[in-house]
Write an enzyme that holds these catalytic residues in place. Sequence first.
Site, PDB file in Angstrom:
ATOM      1  N   SER A 133       0.717  -1.122   0.045  1.00 21.64           N
ATOM      2  CA  SER A 133      -0.112  -0.002  -0.039  1.00 21.64           C
ATOM      3  C   SER A 133       1.085   1.249  -0.101  1.00 21.64           C
ATOM      4  CB  SER A 133      -0.673   0.035   1.180  1.00 21.64           C
ATOM      5  OG  SER A 133      -1.520   1.214   1.312  1.00 21.64           O
ATOM      6  N   TYR A 146      -1.406  -0.040  10.928  1.00 19.32           N
ATOM      7  CA  TYR A 146      -1.673  -0.701   9.442  1.00 19.32           C
ATOM      8  C   TYR A 146      -0.440  -0.165   8.766  1.00 19.32           C
ATOM      9  CZ  TYR A 146      -3.241  -0.846   4.816  1.00 19.32           C
ATOM     10  OH  TYR A 146      -3.491  -1.365   3.465  1.00 19.32           O
TER      11      TYR A 146
END
Length: 274
Positions: A133, A146
């Site tokens: 990501s 995260y």
Amino acid sequence: MQSKTVLITGCSSGIGRATAEAFLDADWDVYATARNPADVETLGNRGCTVATLDVTEDDDVERVVDRVLDDHGRIDCLVNNAGYAQFGPIEDVPVDAVHRQFDVNVYGAHRLARAVLPHMRRRREGTIVNISSVAGRLSFPGGGVYAGSKFALEAMTDALRAEVDEYGIDAVLIEPGPVDTGFTERAEKEIEGVERSGAYEDFYDVFADTQAIGGGGPGAVAPERVAEDVLNAASSTKPASRVPVGTLARASVLGRFVPDRLRDQAFSLLDRLT
């Protein structure tokens, strides 16, 4: 000529499902996996071989990898897509939630890589694609856990790429920005389990607008767009080491080159504006 074989984790929806369909359309033998087999039943109807796989379970990983090798004798590509986002301020996220985040996003990818690498080394070819990501390059308030898992995945992939180069194996990072999937719905469920200290209510107010976090809205790309880059990486003889997906992703990764002080000021200004 024998068709190539790909093993994909996290195919129940979104990027994983779109990736399975893209490989299938390209005439690969596709093993589409998910924790709940009912979630990938329609992929089975389309022609994928479906299997139950919880990436946090060693026995599941061994069983599925052995099955692919028994069926085809080869695994040309592993796509580590299974993952989710644990949002919340660092103080508010319980330690066991951090463990769960890393068990899926980091240790799961590590388990699968360790399982397929001996076979790929023997054949002296193969590609491991890890779905990261932009959060693997740039952290943000409320996303530290995260982003931490994605930073770890990126670091491991960078090391792996150099380690296996002599064996003809590629390791590729796919770095999407916002993707139009059910990602935020899962994130909303995870944030319900945080222990709210009362000190970070501004974050929770912003989080209530899920488009402020990602997973939809302006600039989001379709999961099929991400799948296209995954397939290209698996099919290339010399894939790029990193592939940011989408305009926002390409712009966001530049944020890591901004001095920390300026980046912190930008986050503070954004907090006041929202």
